[in-house]
Design a protein around this motif. Structure first.
Motif, PDB file in Angstrom:
ATOM      1  N   VAL A   1       0.847  -1.188   0.000  1.00 12.99           N
ATOM      2  CA  VAL A   1       0.000   0.000   0.000  1.00 12.99           C
ATOM      3  C   VAL A   1       0.882   1.238   0.000  1.00 12.99           C
ATOM      4  CG1 VAL A   1      -1.929   1.173   1.121  1.00 12.99           C
ATOM      5  CG2 VAL A   1      -1.647  -1.307   1.411  1.00 12.99           C
ATOM      6  N   ASP A   2       0.816   2.020  -1.073  1.00 20.49           N
ATOM      7  CA  ASP A   2       1.639   3.231  -1.191  1.00 20.49           C
ATOM      8  C   ASP A   2       0.983   4.131  -2.239  1.00 20.49           C
ATOM      9  OD1 ASP A   2       3.814   5.136  -1.757  1.00 20.49           O
ATOM     10  OD2 ASP A   2       5.060   3.725  -0.605  1.00 20.49           O
ATOM     11  N   ASP A   3       0.956   5.436  -1.973  1.00 16.91           N
ATOM     12  CA  ASP A   3       0.344   6.347  -2.933  1.00 16.91           C
ATOM     13  C   ASP A   3       1.283   6.710  -4.085  1.00 16.91           C
ATOM     14  OD1 ASP A   3       1.930   7.771  -1.061  1.00 16.91           O
ATOM     15  OD2 ASP A   3       0.931   9.655  -1.600  1.00 16.91           O
ATOM     16  N   VAL A   4       2.536   6.252  -3.998  1.00 10.87           N
ATOM     17  CA  VAL A   4       3.502   6.472  -5.079  1.00 10.87           C
ATOM     18  C   VAL A   4       3.683   5.172  -5.849  1.00 10.87           C
ATOM     19  CG1 VAL A   4       5.852   7.170  -5.678  1.00 10.87           C
ATOM     20  CG2 VAL A   4       4.661   8.265  -3.740  1.00 10.87           C
ATOM     21  N   VAL A   5       3.301   5.193  -7.141  1.00 11.15           N
ATOM     22  CA  VAL A   5       3.334   3.978  -7.958  1.00 11.15           C
ATOM     23  C   VAL A   5       4.751   3.429  -8.059  1.00 11.15           C
ATOM     24  CG1 VAL A   5       2.906   3.037 -10.257  1.00 11.15           C
ATOM     25  CG2 VAL A   5       1.318   4.693  -9.279  1.00 11.15           C
ATOM     26  N   ASP A   6       5.741   4.301  -8.179  1.00 13.46           N
ATOM     27  CA  ASP A   6       7.129   3.837  -8.325  1.00 13.46           C
ATOM     28  C   ASP A   6       7.587   3.046  -7.106  1.00 13.46           C
ATOM     29  OD1 ASP A   6       7.380   4.895 -10.826  1.00 13.46           O
ATOM     30  OD2 ASP A   6       8.407   6.739 -10.173  1.00 13.46           O
TER      31      ASP A   6
ATOM     32  N   LEU B   1       2.685  -4.444   3.504  1.00  7.61           N
ATOM     33  CA  LEU B   1       3.656  -3.350   3.492  1.00  7.61           C
ATOM     34  C   LEU B   1       2.851  -2.059   3.377  1.00  7.61           C
ATOM     35  CD1 LEU B   1       6.364  -4.837   1.070  1.00  7.61           C
ATOM     36  CD2 LEU B   1       6.443  -4.734   3.565  1.00  7.61           C
ATOM     37  N   LEU B   2       2.895  -1.204   4.385  1.00  3.52           N
ATOM     38  CA  LEU B   2       1.954  -0.095   4.500  1.00  3.52           C
ATOM     39  C   LEU B   2       2.673   1.239   4.629  1.00  3.52           C
ATOM     40  CD1 LEU B   2      -1.011   0.798   4.864  1.00  3.52           C
ATOM     41  CD2 LEU B   2      -0.789   0.261   7.304  1.00  3.52           C
ATOM     42  N   ASP B   3       2.460   2.105   3.637  1.00  4.93           N
ATOM     43  CA  ASP B   3       3.043   3.445   3.667  1.00  4.93           C
ATOM     44  C   ASP B   3       2.392   4.266   4.772  1.00  4.93           C
ATOM     45  OD1 ASP B   3       4.534   5.645   2.958  1.00  4.93           O
ATOM     46  OD2 ASP B   3       3.128   6.282   1.387  1.00  4.93           O
ATOM     47  N   VAL B   4       3.174   5.089   5.441  1.00  2.00           N
ATOM     48  CA  VAL B   4       2.642   5.920   6.516  1.00  2.00           C
ATOM     49  C   VAL B   4       1.962   7.163   5.978  1.00  2.00           C
ATOM     50  CG1 VAL B   4       3.211   7.317   8.536  1.00  2.00           C
ATOM     51  CG2 VAL B   4       4.278   5.071   8.231  1.00  2.00           C
ATOM     52  N   MET B   5       2.673   7.930   5.133  1.00  2.00           N
ATOM     53  CA  MET B   5       2.171   9.212   4.650  1.00  2.00           C
ATOM     54  C   MET B   5       1.369   9.019   3.374  1.00  2.00           C
ATOM     55  SD  MET B   5       3.234  11.105   7.027  1.00  2.00           S
ATOM     56  CE  MET B   5       2.796  12.698   6.343  1.00  2.00           C
ATOM     57  N   MET B   6       0.041   9.042   3.500  1.00  2.00           N
ATOM     58  CA  MET B   6      -0.858   8.931   2.344  1.00  2.00           C
ATOM     59  C   MET B   6      -2.001   9.906   2.526  1.00  2.00           C
ATOM     60  SD  MET B   6      -1.183   4.798   1.670  1.00  2.00           S
ATOM     61  CE  MET B   6      -1.797   4.464   3.323  1.00  2.00           C
ATOM     62  N   PRO B   7      -2.572  10.421   1.440  1.00  2.00           N
ATOM     63  CA  PRO B   7      -3.729  11.310   1.551  1.00  2.00           C
ATOM     64  C   PRO B   7      -4.952  10.534   2.052  1.00  2.00           C
ATOM     65  CG  PRO B   7      -3.315  10.748  -0.746  1.00  2.00           C
ATOM     66  CD  PRO B   7      -2.150  10.211   0.023  1.00  2.00           C
TER      67      PRO B   7
ATOM     68  N   LEU C   1       6.132   1.428   5.793  1.00  2.00           N
ATOM     69  CA  LEU C   1       7.081   2.002   4.844  1.00  2.00           C
ATOM     70  C   LEU C   1       7.101   3.501   5.100  1.00  2.00           C
ATOM     71  CD1 LEU C   1       5.862   0.165   1.606  1.00  2.00           C
ATOM     72  CD2 LEU C   1       7.618  -0.591   3.226  1.00  2.00           C
ATOM     73  N   THR C   2       8.252   4.038   5.408  1.00  2.00           N
ATOM     74  CA  THR C   2       8.294   5.441   5.764  1.00  2.00           C
ATOM     75  C   THR C   2       9.610   6.094   5.371  1.00  2.00           C
ATOM     76  OG1 THR C   2       8.152   7.007   7.612  1.00  2.00           O
ATOM     77  CG2 THR C   2       9.114   4.852   8.084  1.00  2.00           C
ATOM     78  N   ALA C   3       9.526   7.373   5.025  1.00  2.00           N
ATOM     79  CA  ALA C   3      10.736   8.162   4.789  1.00  2.00           C
ATOM     80  C   ALA C   3      11.212   8.764   6.094  1.00  2.00           C
ATOM     81  CB  ALA C   3      10.447   9.256   3.773  1.00  2.00           C
ATOM     82  N   LYS C   4      10.355   8.690   7.089  1.00  2.00           N
ATOM     83  CA  LYS C   4      10.716   9.241   8.397  1.00  2.00           C
ATOM     84  C   LYS C   4      11.579   8.251   9.166  1.00  2.00           C
ATOM     85  CE  LYS C   4       6.656  12.157   9.134  1.00  2.00           C
ATOM     86  NZ  LYS C   4       5.566  12.493  10.076  1.00  2.00           N
TER      87      LYS C   4
END
Length: 351
Positions: A10-15, A55-61, A86-89
């Motif tokens: 799960v991520d709002d960035v396709v790449d 796998l779950l992105d933290v920052m998503m709209p 999944l985080t950049a933080k």
């Protein structure tokens, strides 16, 4: 075996999804993906198969990763599915919150292939081991429950066998026949069947415990027990002791059927108006089991020959029961007896 494990990314960035899939496909995993938290929740709820790891992105709209994780942890079916954030933080506060929300690990972006492969593999193995252990525990609990039920059934069967043996022994010392015991069992169960406050378990209990109603007669001297004529006052006092003697013997048991037999033996000579024995109990103070056996025992005794009397005509015995409503017998039981009279008569006539 972790190959063919299903992973949701799960991520709002396709790449980011594409990179993760390219790295993880080397280990033969199956993938699904979502670009938003809402889409991920819908996919999880609609998918026919469970996911083994998310796998779950933290920052998503919209719904962020923490929101999605909370909802998954509130759902019993997804409660234990491992979630790797999944985080950049890399700040401690975000990492701590991720663990507090129920995440099992975190991976910072951009991904390092070896780290991603290692962490995914580790948590899949842990999840599958946990799942296997849970299934094994369920099997052991199921097996233990089955074994406990088997032992309880054997114990209850042993009680029934003991009751039968004791009833047979009691019959050998009296002028009653084995058919009397059987008729009492059937009539008692029949009365319980139609009683509005009793259930199938009561019906079964009465069927197996009622044959012990006169077991205390084994303690009465044979010359009194078999006396053909009327008892003297002293002899009748001795005879009445068979109720208390039986209770004192049987009440020591904690087993359901034996305890029921103790109550029946003790109270089946009590009368609704309080003029019975041994304790002169009155009305509802007499246990319902005792009240039932009191009625069916008298009806059976009246309709069959005994050493001290001839058998009464059926109609005469029925009339006696009805006439002693609210004096000797529980009026509700007499009503049941009348309403289903044909069935009680059929039992009485069985040889």
């Amino acid at each position: 075996m972790i190959q063919n494990s299903r992973i949701l990314i799960v991520d709002d960035v396709v790449d980011n999804i594409r990179v993760a899939m390219n790295i993880l496909k080397e280990d033969g995993y199956e993938f699904s993906f979502a670009h938003t938290g809402a889409e991920a929740l819908r996919l999880i709820s609609e998918d026919d198969e469970d996911f083994d790891l998310i796998l779950l992105d933290v920052m998503m709209p919209g719904l962020n990763g923490f929101d999605v994780c909370q909802k998954l942890r509130e759902n019993h079916s997804t409660l234990d599915v491992p979630i790797i954030f999944l985080t950049a933080k890399t700040d401690i506060e975000a990492i701590t919150k991720g663990f507090d929300m129920g995440g099992v690990d975190y991976i910072t972006k951009p991904f390092h292939a070896n780290e991603l492969l290692a962490r995914v593999k580790t948590h899949l193995e842990l999840y599958q081991a946990k799942d296997l252990l849970k299934k094994h525990n369920l099997y052991l609990k199921s097996k233990a429950t089955f074994e406990r039920q088997r032992l309880l059934t054997e114990l209850e069967d042993s009680q029934k066998e003991m009751i039968f043996i004791l009833a047979e022994l009691m019959e050998a010392t009296s002028d009653e026949t084995g058919k009397h015991i059987k008729r009492i069992a059937e009539s008692s169960a029949l009365m319980a069947k139609y009683h509005p406050s009793l259930n199938k378990e009561d019906e079964e209990t009465l069927y197996h415990a009622s044959p012990m109603h006169d077991i205390g007669k084994m303690t009465i001297p044979i010359e009194i027990l078999h006396k053909p004529g009327k008892y003297s006052e002293e002899e009748f006092c001795i005879m009445k002791n068979h109720t208390t003697n039986a209770y004192n013997l049987l009440s020591r048991s904690n087993r359901k059927l034996i305890k029921a037999a103790a109550v029946i033996a003790h109270e089946h000579h009590e009368k609704w108006n309080g003029n019975g024995y041994p304790r002169r109990l009155k009305g509802a103070d007499i246990h319902i089991y005792g009240r039932i056996v009191a009625l069916v025992d008298v009806f059976d005794a009246l309709t069959h020959k005994r050493q001290y009397k001839e058998a009464w005509e059926i109609n005469e015995a029925v009339r006696y029961i009805i006439e002693h409503r609210e004096t000797q017998f529980d009026p509700e039981l007499v009503d049941i007896f009348e309403e289903h009279l044909d069935e009680f008569i059929a039992i009485a006539k069985s040889k």
